[in-house]
Design a protein around this motif. Structure first.
Motif, PDB file in Angstrom:
ATOM      1  N   LYS A 112       0.849  -1.199   0.000  1.00  0.00           N
ATOM      2  CA  LYS A 112       0.000   0.000   0.000  1.00  0.00           C
ATOM      3  C   LYS A 112       0.878   1.240   0.000  1.00  0.00           C
ATOM      4  CE  LYS A 112      -3.329  -2.847   2.444  1.00  0.00           C
ATOM      5  NZ  LYS A 112      -2.515  -4.082   2.289  1.00  0.00           N
ATOM      6  N   ASN A 113       1.355   1.609  -1.178  1.00  0.00           N
ATOM      7  CA  ASN A 113       2.280   2.731  -1.308  1.00  0.00           C
ATOM      8  C   ASN A 113       1.578   4.041  -0.956  1.00  0.00           C
ATOM      9  OD1 ASN A 113       3.862   4.929  -2.674  1.00  0.00           O
ATOM     10  ND2 ASN A 113       5.152   3.178  -3.202  1.00  0.00           N
ATOM     11  N   PRO A 114       2.169   4.855  -0.079  1.00  0.00           N
ATOM     12  CA  PRO A 114       1.501   6.100   0.318  1.00  0.00           C
ATOM     13  C   PRO A 114       1.382   7.132  -0.800  1.00  0.00           C
ATOM     14  CG  PRO A 114       3.720   5.969   1.253  1.00  0.00           C
ATOM     15  CD  PRO A 114       3.424   4.627   0.656  1.00  0.00           C
ATOM     16  N   LEU A 117      -2.317   7.506  -3.932  1.00  0.00           N
ATOM     17  CA  LEU A 117      -3.438   8.446  -4.030  1.00  0.00           C
ATOM     18  C   LEU A 117      -3.022   9.690  -4.808  1.00  0.00           C
ATOM     19  CD1 LEU A 117      -6.304   9.359  -3.345  1.00  0.00           C
ATOM     20  CD2 LEU A 117      -5.427  10.235  -1.165  1.00  0.00           C
ATOM     21  N   ILE A 136      -6.206  -6.959   1.387  1.00  0.00           N
ATOM     22  CA  ILE A 136      -6.610  -5.608   1.775  1.00  0.00           C
ATOM     23  C   ILE A 136      -7.157  -5.543   3.200  1.00  0.00           C
ATOM     24  CG2 ILE A 136      -7.178  -5.121  -0.629  1.00  0.00           C
ATOM     25  CD1 ILE A 136     -10.164  -5.168   0.253  1.00  0.00           C
ATOM     26  N   ASN A 139      -6.026  -2.967   5.880  1.00  0.00           N
ATOM     27  CA  ASN A 139      -6.227  -1.526   5.698  1.00  0.00           C
ATOM     28  C   ASN A 139      -7.186  -1.255   4.540  1.00  0.00           C
ATOM     29  OD1 ASN A 139      -6.039   1.253   5.738  1.00  0.00           O
ATOM     30  ND2 ASN A 139      -3.887   1.360   5.154  1.00  0.00           N
ATOM     31  N   TYR A 142      -7.481   2.322   2.878  1.00  0.00           N
ATOM     32  CA  TYR A 142      -6.507   2.765   1.871  1.00  0.00           C
ATOM     33  C   TYR A 142      -7.142   2.755   0.471  1.00  0.00           C
ATOM     34  CZ  TYR A 142      -2.354   2.399  -1.176  1.00  0.00           C
ATOM     35  OH  TYR A 142      -1.420   2.565  -2.162  1.00  0.00           O
ATOM     36  N   PHE A 143      -7.891   1.701   0.177  1.00  0.00           N
ATOM     37  CA  PHE A 143      -8.494   1.568  -1.152  1.00  0.00           C
ATOM     38  C   PHE A 143      -9.752   2.422  -1.284  1.00  0.00           C
ATOM     39  CE2 PHE A 143      -5.972  -2.105  -0.155  1.00  0.00           C
ATOM     40  CZ  PHE A 143      -5.113  -2.139  -1.246  1.00  0.00           C
ATOM     41  N   GLN A 145      -9.823   5.399  -0.175  1.00  0.00           N
ATOM     42  CA  GLN A 145      -9.240   6.670  -0.605  1.00  0.00           C
ATOM     43  C   GLN A 145      -8.987   6.681  -2.105  1.00  0.00           C
ATOM     44  OE1 GLN A 145      -5.699   7.170   1.852  1.00  0.00           O
ATOM     45  NE2 GLN A 145      -6.714   8.848   2.911  1.00  0.00           N
TER      46      GLN A 145
END
Length: 276
Positions: A112-114, A117, A136, A139, A142-143, A145
């Motif tokens: 989950k690369n910051p 987004l 997933i 988190n 995260y998706f 977003q």
């Protein structure tokens, strides 16, 4: 009329006209060191003047990434494919179209690369995520977003098993279960499916159909460690489906895909728009 009286009357007329132009409130223009420019000679406001730099999503990226994000024209209106009527999901690695479009799809969800987004916002293109529930589960927000940046969420099973050769019951559990859990997490139940590794058989397509999946997908290009790998010619063709993963070098992979599409003279389109 003496000169001094004429001068006073002219001055009074100018003051009255200024007050009328300001709504009769007696407001005066701020002093200026240079003469006013007439409206006809005023330059038109530029885009940079209308939109502050902070409003440009590309400006939110690290400086070294900004030149690597190409700009795309909007995709054309979608032309729908024809789905099977024999109780199976469609199987597609390319959308049959002559339109100058390609499709970005991203699988799994482990890494989950910051920056994802901000990259999605900067690219401003349609993206389809085929998410594995187990990947997933640590988190899911995260998706969620990524959805705000225009990504859509589709089905990639619960636990990423090889489906080919497995029983109908096993395959249906993985496919239906993945769709059901994604619906609980994000509100919309997926209607598209990618079997893990692309491995499938007729049972897979039947189980996918019975789970509400309209189509299942393979790919024509894939990327890893910043390189694009082609199955056919060394160029992305109209209608091609491109495979990515959420991997440690996500940034390089995503930029490589964007630039491969751009160099081919294509624009990313939304895969869902082409499925009836």
């Amino acid at each position: 009329m003496g000169l001094s009286r004429a001068y006073r009357l002219a001055t009074m007329a100018v003051l009255l006209s200024v007050m009328a132009a300001c709504g009769g409130q007696g407001a005066r223009p701020a002093p200026s060191a240079s003469p006013p420019v007439s409206p006809s000679s005023s330059p038109a406001p530029t885009e940079a003047a209308l939109v502050p730099p902070a409003a440009d999503p590309i400006a939110a990226l690290p400086a070294n990434l900004r030149p690597r994000v190409p700009r795309f024209a909007p995709p054309p209106p979608a032309t729908k494919v024809t789905l099977p009527t024999n109780g199976t999901a469609a199987w597609l690695s390319r959308i049959p179209t002559d339109q100058k479009v390609a499709f970005i799809t991203i699988d799994d969800g482990w890494d989950k690369n910051p920056l994802a987004l901000k990259l999605f916002q900067a690219a401003n293109v349609p993206i389809t995520l085929f998410l594995e529930v187990n990947a997933i589960s640590d988190n899911p927000a995260y998706f969620a977003q990524l959805r705000t940046a225009g990504a859509t969420i589709q089905n990639h099973t619960i636990s990423h098993p090889v489906l080919k050769g497995r029983s109908y019951a096993f395959q249906k559990h993985e496919i239906c279960g993945g769709a059901d859990q994604l619906a609980k997490l994000y509100g919309d139940r997926p209607t598209l499916f990618r079997p893990p590794g692309g491995a499938h058989d007729t049972t897979t397509l039947r189980a996918a159909h019975d789970c509400g999946m309209k189509a299942a997908f393979f790919w024509k290009e894939a990327t890893n460690k910043g390189k694009v790998f082609y199955q056919e010619e060394h160029v992305v063709k109209p209608g091609d489906i491109i495979l990515m993963h959420f991997r440690p070098r996500f940034v390089d992979d995503f930029l490589a895909v964007l630039n491969a599409i751009h160099q081919a003279g294509l624009t990313p389109a939304r895969l869902e728009d082409y499925i009836p």
